[in-house]
Design a protein around this motif. Structure first.
Motif, PDB file in Angstrom:
ATOM      1  N   ARG A 172       0.847  -1.190   0.000  1.00 31.32           N
ATOM      2  CA  ARG A 172       0.000   0.000   0.000  1.00 31.32           C
ATOM      3  C   ARG A 172       0.885   1.243   0.000  1.00 31.32           C
ATOM      4  O   ARG A 172       2.038   1.196   0.435  1.00 31.32           O
ATOM      5  CB  ARG A 172      -0.946  -0.008   1.209  1.00 31.32           C
ATOM      6  N   PRO A 173       0.368   2.356  -0.457  1.00 27.32           N
ATOM      7  CA  PRO A 173       1.215   3.534  -0.626  1.00 27.32           C
ATOM      8  C   PRO A 173       1.522   4.298   0.662  1.00 27.32           C
ATOM      9  O   PRO A 173       2.484   5.066   0.687  1.00 27.32           O
ATOM     10  CB  PRO A 173       0.399   4.413  -1.587  1.00 27.32           C
ATOM     11  N   GLU A 174       0.757   4.092   1.709  1.00 32.68           N
ATOM     12  CA  GLU A 174       0.912   4.922   2.913  1.00 32.68           C
ATOM     13  C   GLU A 174       2.334   4.935   3.486  1.00 32.68           C
ATOM     14  O   GLU A 174       2.821   5.997   3.908  1.00 32.68           O
ATOM     15  CB  GLU A 174      -0.087   4.484   3.996  1.00 32.68           C
ATOM     16  N   VAL A 176       5.234   4.576   2.015  1.00 38.68           N
ATOM     17  CA  VAL A 176       6.302   4.813   1.037  1.00 38.68           C
ATOM     18  C   VAL A 176       7.235   5.928   1.482  1.00 38.68           C
ATOM     19  O   VAL A 176       8.465   5.767   1.506  1.00 38.68           O
ATOM     20  CB  VAL A 176       5.702   5.127  -0.358  1.00 38.68           C
ATOM     21  N   GLU A 177       6.709   7.086   1.823  1.00 40.55           N
ATOM     22  CA  GLU A 177       7.558   8.222   2.172  1.00 40.55           C
ATOM     23  C   GLU A 177       8.353   7.956   3.439  1.00 40.55           C
ATOM     24  O   GLU A 177       9.518   8.362   3.554  1.00 40.55           O
ATOM     25  CB  GLU A 177       6.718   9.486   2.318  1.00 40.55           C
ATOM     26  N   VAL A 189       5.264  -0.059  -4.734  1.00 44.42           N
ATOM     27  CA  VAL A 189       3.968  -0.584  -4.291  1.00 44.42           C
ATOM     28  C   VAL A 189       3.573  -1.694  -5.246  1.00 44.42           C
ATOM     29  O   VAL A 189       3.396  -1.464  -6.449  1.00 44.42           O
ATOM     30  CB  VAL A 189       2.902   0.524  -4.261  1.00 44.42           C
ATOM     31  N   GLU A 191       1.108  -5.380  -5.152  1.00 45.35           N
ATOM     32  CA  GLU A 191       0.170  -6.150  -4.337  1.00 45.35           C
ATOM     33  C   GLU A 191       0.266  -7.644  -4.554  1.00 45.35           C
ATOM     34  O   GLU A 191      -0.680  -8.391  -4.292  1.00 45.35           O
ATOM     35  CB  GLU A 191      -1.260  -5.657  -4.575  1.00 45.35           C
TER      36      GLU A 191
END
Length: 327
Positions: A172-174, A176-177, A189, A191
């Motif tokens: 999921r992208p949350e 990443v940072e 990302v 899946e």
């Protein structure tokens, strides 16, 4: 004293319970430790489910790791004093008091972060040992899935110290940072779909560089993606089965690209590496923890009597940090 006990295997939040037992005593040659903070790891959940590598005799007290203070010393014990902060290596840590042999206790600096110390035994050591499984040089690329896990975060930090570059796969992208800020060179990302799609994304992220080592915490189709992404004669190491499925690898990669797939368990690694390797590994980890160079987020803390809530929380698929138990 309170401790966590289970007398049957099943859903962790249902089978584990907090019970009262008489306070133990140190006894000759032993140390009584009052536990303060304990972590919940995937290995603990698997143990409660009866799916881990070792099934304990029941009833049993789970708990891979934690941290406590020496409360009393048995006759003949040296090298420790009352009040010393220690990490037990023996397991069964989810309790208020634990009796251990002094040689199974890792002494910590008095001003170290106690919560991070409670997570020192398993995940940081696993990350360091995983990087020792391949012949790597500064500038080489390593990739991993489940990069937002505790092992994943520790591996990013360890790789950076060794001058290695990392490709970090998340679902999921949350996160990443946050993983980039931690030092991850590339964060993708993916899946768990088509293996060749992941391999193409890895090639683009690395500029076509050789990826010699891939670390797999998931199993199932995720293993296939790693096998397709590493270079010829590359190594894929599986240390977890978060998917609950067996590792899948296209025979093409095993036969024609000479890809190797092997398993990893920290306990087996220590047995093969020997006592001095464990001493050296933890000495380095303690120094880095004391310097604030390693650590993972904590999402929640629960007292022992709320063990059901703690385990249910730990089983959630999209957490942002570790779940801790406190006495």
């Amino acid at each position: 004293m309170r401790l966590i006990e289970f007398d049957g295997f099943g859903e962790p939040a249902r089978v584990a319970r907090c019970v009262e037992k008489p306070d133990p005593e140190a006894g000759p040659g032993k140390v009584l430790v009052r536990m303060e903070v304990m972590s919940i790891n995937p290995a603990d959940l698997l143990t409660l489910e009866g799916r881990y590598g070792v099934r304990p005799a029941l009833p049993a007290t789970p708990g891979t790791e934690g941290v406590g203070r020496v409360e009393s010393l048995g006759e003949g014990v040296g090298g420790l004093t009352v009040g010393d902060l220690v990490v037990p290596l023996s397991g069964s840590c989810w309790r208020e008091r634990l009796v251990a042999r002094p040689e199974t206790l890792i002494k910590l600096p008095p001003d170290i972060d106690v919560e991070q110390a409670a997570m020192l035994k398993a995940n940081p050591a696993t990350a360091e040992a995983l990087l020792m499984l391949a012949e790597l040089s500064p500038g080489d690329w390593v990739m991993q899935n489940a990069a937002n896990s505790a092992v994943g975060r520790n591996l990013i930090q360890a790789a950076r110290r060794h001058g290695l570059k990392t490709v970090n796969v998340v679902r999921r992208p949350e996160p990443v940072e946050a993983l980039r800020a931690l030092g991850g060179d590339a964060v993708l990302v993916h899946e768990g779909g088509d293996a060749e799609t992941l391999a193409a994304a890895v090639a683009e992220a690395t500029g076509g560089a050789r990826v010699k080592l891939a670390i797999d915490a998931v199993g199932g189709q995720a293993t296939a993606g790693l096998a397709a992404s590493v270079c010829e004669s590359g190594l894929v190491v599986n240390y977890g089965l978060l998917s609950g499925e067996p590792c899948r690898v296209d025979p093409y990669h095993l036969v024609f690209r000479d890809i190797r797939l092997q398993g990893f368990w920290l306990l087996t690694w220590f047995r093969k590496a020997g006592p001095q390797a464990a001493i050296d590994l933890y000495a380095g980890l303690i120094d880095r923890l004391a310097a604030g160079e390693i650590g993972v987020p904590v999402e929640a803390r629960y007292p022992l009597e709320r063990i059901g809530d703690a385990l249910a929380h730990a089983a959630r698929p999209q957490r942002s940090g570790k779940i801790l138990l406190t006495t």
